[in-house]
Write an enzyme that holds these catalytic residues in place. Structure first.
Site, PDB file in Angstrom:
ATOM      1  N   LYS A   1      47.961  25.186  28.779  1.00  0.00           N
ATOM      2  CA  LYS A   1      47.798  23.788  29.163  1.00  0.00           C
ATOM      3  C   LYS A   1      46.463  23.575  29.843  1.00  0.00           C
ATOM      4  O   LYS A   1      46.225  24.066  30.942  1.00  0.00           O
ATOM      5  CB  LYS A   1      48.899  23.325  30.114  1.00  0.00           C
TER       6      LYS A   1
ATOM      7  N   CYS B   1      35.219  27.749  42.029  1.00  0.00           N
ATOM      8  CA  CYS B   1      36.066  28.395  43.034  1.00  0.00           C
ATOM      9  C   CYS B   1      35.294  29.455  43.818  1.00  0.00           C
ATOM     10  O   CYS B   1      35.584  29.711  44.977  1.00  0.00           O
ATOM     11  CB  CYS B   1      37.300  28.999  42.394  1.00  0.00           C
TER      12      CYS B   1
END
Lengths: 299, 478
Positions: free
Chosen positions: B184, B292
């Site tokens: 996804k 990140c």
């Protein structure tokens, strides 16, 4: 023990915890009765509290810098020393394991021998695992790039419930071999061999706090250790399915590394390396290498 | 901006990419509508133009996709590794062939500069497939014992900051090891994953081996929680990572999590200032800081603080913010209105808590989501901007006096993903690198990535490693 000398009453041992290199009683003052496989009273063991568990984490954290910073060679020497000390007290452990697990003298002897050999196995791994799981990475560019394993930190170990000595050593030794420090909760029913192991560790040059041994109930202390913010990982070997799930959920709070319980038929089988790698991080360091090209030197 | 250098616009052509007005879910080798017929729009963050309308997966679609992946698993995992390798090599080659198209597409859907998608994202995507293709027939030699087995169906949920690259990091090792995949993509960047589905078709990949479900967090949760998923791989926020860790408790699911970070970029007084400035800029303004492993905390040795900050501010004044498709653009758009609001709120908190805010003179386009490069100085460790991941072009500057203080401050974080060290002294690099509790450490460089190099964090930055031999472990029953 006392049969042979009718005139002398034997001296019982007070079994105590092993925390920060010392042998305290439980701060709670609680004990519980430990019996052999036939129900005969063996000793009163400390029933550790969550405060004992927290104290053990503090001791383990304090010890982490020194132990993880020690050379792998030094850690190997110390693990080997533990085996030497155990060998010298072999008879004591054969008796304790036999009583705890209801084994004949020869079967208990085999268990203790396997436990001693387990320390030897991991003593040899301390300075080899790094090359096995780390190494240079051939990146597509002018960089030196190296991955090395590092210990995760403070590891809570719920020792197996059935195999109170060989099982415990089989889960504890791989944790500390790589430089982690440990808080161990012993088999609840059979804590005595584990508590005696503390006496061996204390005389093996193992720095205080690297291993901390608590007897009592995994179900009581486990939740506090699983949710403790200064614990980095948890080995659930001694937890049943329901407790393991509860503790894994609690462990998610600071994303502890979790080793789920796995069925073990035979603790004397080849342990492999997976119990070490479960509590290792990988650190990758990059540095430009410079290059000697047509444009001249750039280093 | 009355810039030192005036540039004529140099936009990359949009004509290389043909975006259809609508897309379905990719399940069992076919594009299909969502079971409940729901759709959502995806917009270009730099203009708010609607790019396409895509199907919104629900729980029923997740179930269908997992079933398709399960069915495909038997034959896919039974293929000789050398055959799986050839499929992955095909995919890597097709990505290379279509890389300009995919770079433009990614820039349109994500908002990041074409310079980055063209020169960083796409080359790394192709390289990642190429790298793991080579592992598929060599798993016996990977150090996990003979004949390591795949886990089964992998449920993978990826973020919007590097949509196609994160897809590659997830799908390539999963397929190489013989797993099948339901992936996804993030709701704000669904398109490149759907184009990847087309690449799977071109490569002749057996149906059901890769399934793509576009949708929101509910679809991601349904996928993670699906009882027939054997492996969960997630890249995203630490909060969601913790939820996932709780969901999988008591199951046999194997999990890898790549979560947040608050990377410390440490500059010592002997560092070459100009190189360090370039590294700092790359560390926090690459991809608008939506990374990140961004170096979002600058730790600078007190004695060079003023000199470094002067150079840094001068450099920031030359950054070009604007049309992401322009080949000269350094700073693109923030990915979504939601993310922009979050960055804005955190920056306001920084000001309210007493840190000093600075941005270069910088004109923001009138439509789209934009945030000027921002520095906070006089930051202390207790400030929110020094603790929370902002995930935007915002740099917090702290100082230190001794290497020990630098290490202590760098490690004072719930996270442990990345760190940077700038010094000319080799022994100091090695000593400091040794003490930093972070999974990736860049010395005299920053934000370097390679498929052979393991990536992942300590502490609450997640667990498991992606890339290299290490990246295989998360997809094998070992």
């Amino acid at each position: 023990m006392s049969e042979s000398s009718a005139t002398r009453l034997s001296v019982f041992k007070t079994y105590k915890l092993y925390v920060g290199g010392k042998f305290p009683r439980s701060e709670s003052g609680r004990v519980y009765e430990v019996t052999d496989s036939k129900g005969k009273w063996l000793a009163n063991a400390p029933l550790s509290s969550r405060k004992d568990a927290r104290d053990a984490v503090v001791a383990a954290r304090k010890a982490f810098g020194g132990w993880s910073g020690a050379t792998a060679y030094n850690r190997g020497q110390i693990l080997y020393r533990i085996a030497e000390m155990l060998e010298g007290r072999r008879e004591q452990f054969v008796r304790e394991v036999g009583e705890a697990e209801g084994l004949s003298k020869s079967k208990a002897g085999a268990v203790v021998d396997a436990a001693i050999d387990r320390w030897i196995w991991y003593a040899g791994w301390t300075d080899k695992i790094g090359q096995l799981v780390g190494g240079a990475n051939p990146v597509a560019g002018p960089f030196f790039n190296l991955s090395t394993p590092e210990p995760t930190g403070v590891v809570t170990v719920l020792a197996p419930q059935d195999s109170s000595f060989l099982g415990l050593i089989s889960v504890l030794a791989p944790v500390i071999a790589t430089g982690n420090t440990a808080v161990v909760i012993t088999s609840e029913k059979s804590p005595l061999p584990a508590l005696s192991l503390g006496e061996v560790l204390a005389t093996s040059d193992l720095p205080g706090g690297v291993v901390n041994i608590l007897s009592g109930k995994a179900a009581e202390m486990g939740p506090h250790l699983a949710s403790h913010q200064d614990v980095n990982a948890i080995d659930l070997a001694g937890a049943g399915a329901a407790l393991a799930k509860e503790l894994e959920i609690a462990a998610a709070d600071n994303l502890k590394r979790v080793l789920r319980p796995q069925p073990v038929d035979d603790w004397s089988a080849d342990p492999g390396t997976s119990r070490m790698t479960a509590f290792l991080e990988t650190k990758t360091v990059w540095h430009p290498t410079g290059s000697l090209g047509a444009g001249g030197s750039s280093y | 901006m009355a810039s030192l250098f005036e540039y004529a616009p140099a936009p990359e052509s949009r004509s290389v990419v043909d975006i259809a007005p609508s897309y379905g879910l990719f399940i069992d080798g076919e594009f299909t509508d969502a079971a409940d017929g729901k759709v959502f729009k995806t917009v270009s963050p730099s203009s708010e133009e609607v790019l396409s309308e895509v199907a919104q997966a629900g729980a029923a679609d997740v179930d269908r996709a997992v079933k398709a992946a399960r069915k495909a698993f038997a034959t896919w995992s039974a293929l000789p590794g050398s055959e799986r390798a050839k499929y992955l090599f095909r995919i890597a080659r097709i990505i290379q062939e279509r890389s300009r198209e995919l770079a433009v597409l990614e820039t349109l859907d994500n908002g990041k500069p074409i310079k980055e998608t063209r020169d960083a994202d796409l080359p790394l995507v192709a390289a990642h497939f190429f790298y793991y293709a080579g592992w598929a027939d060599k798993l016996d030699h990977a150090g996990y014992g003979a004949n390591p087995r795949p886990l089964g169906v992998a449920g993978q949920v990826i973020p919007w900051n590097f949509p196609l690259l994160m897809l590659a990091w997830k799908i390539a090792p999963a397929l190489a090891t013989g797993n099948t995949v339901v992936l996804k993509p993030a709701e704000t960047t669904p398109l490149s994953a759907l184009f990847f589905a087309d690449i799977c078709r071109q490569a002749g990949l057996p149906k059901g081996v890769v399934n793509i479900l576009t949708g929101y967090g509910d679809a991601g949760a349904a996928l993670v929680e699906h009882p027939d998923v054997n492996k969960v791989a997630f890249t995203g926020s630490t909060a969601v990572g913790k939820k996932i860790a709780r969901h999988v408790a008591g199951t046999d699911k194997k999990v890898t999590l790549e979560l947040g970070g608050k990377g410390a970029n440490i500059v010592f007084d002997d560092a070459p200032i100009d190189q360090a400035v370039e590294g700092i800029v790359n560390g926090i303004f690459f991809n608008q800081g939506q990374v990140c492993c961004a170096g979002s905390r600058l730790l600078v040795q007190e004695s060079i603080h003023d000199e470094l900050l002067d150079s840094l501010k001068r450099r920031l004044s030359t950054l070009r913010l604007g049309d992401p498709l322009d080949k000269n653009t350094d700073i693109g758009a923030i990915n979504s209105a939601e993310q922009l609001a979050r960055i804005t709120a955190l920056a306001e908190t920084g000001e309210a808590e007493g840190a000093e805010r600075w941005s270069p003179a910088c004109e923001l386009p009138s439509s789209g989501y934009w945030f000027a490069p921002t520095l906070f100085t006089n930051v202390t460790q207790a400030h929110t901007v020094a603790r929370d991941e902002i995930f935007g072009p915002v740099l917090s500057v702290l100082t230190f006096r001794t290497p020990d203080e630098a290490v202590a401050k760098a490690n004072n974080s719930q996270y442990g993903l990345s760190a940077g060290i700038w010094t000319e002294k080799g022994s100091r690099i090695l000593a400091v690198a040794d003490k930093l509790r972070a999974g990736v450490i860049w010395a005299n460089t920053f934000n370097k990535f390679d498929p052979t190099s393991p990536f992942g964090g300590y502490k609450e930055s997640g667990f498991g490693r992606e890339g290299g031999r290490h990246g295989l472990e998360g997809y094998l029953d070992v």
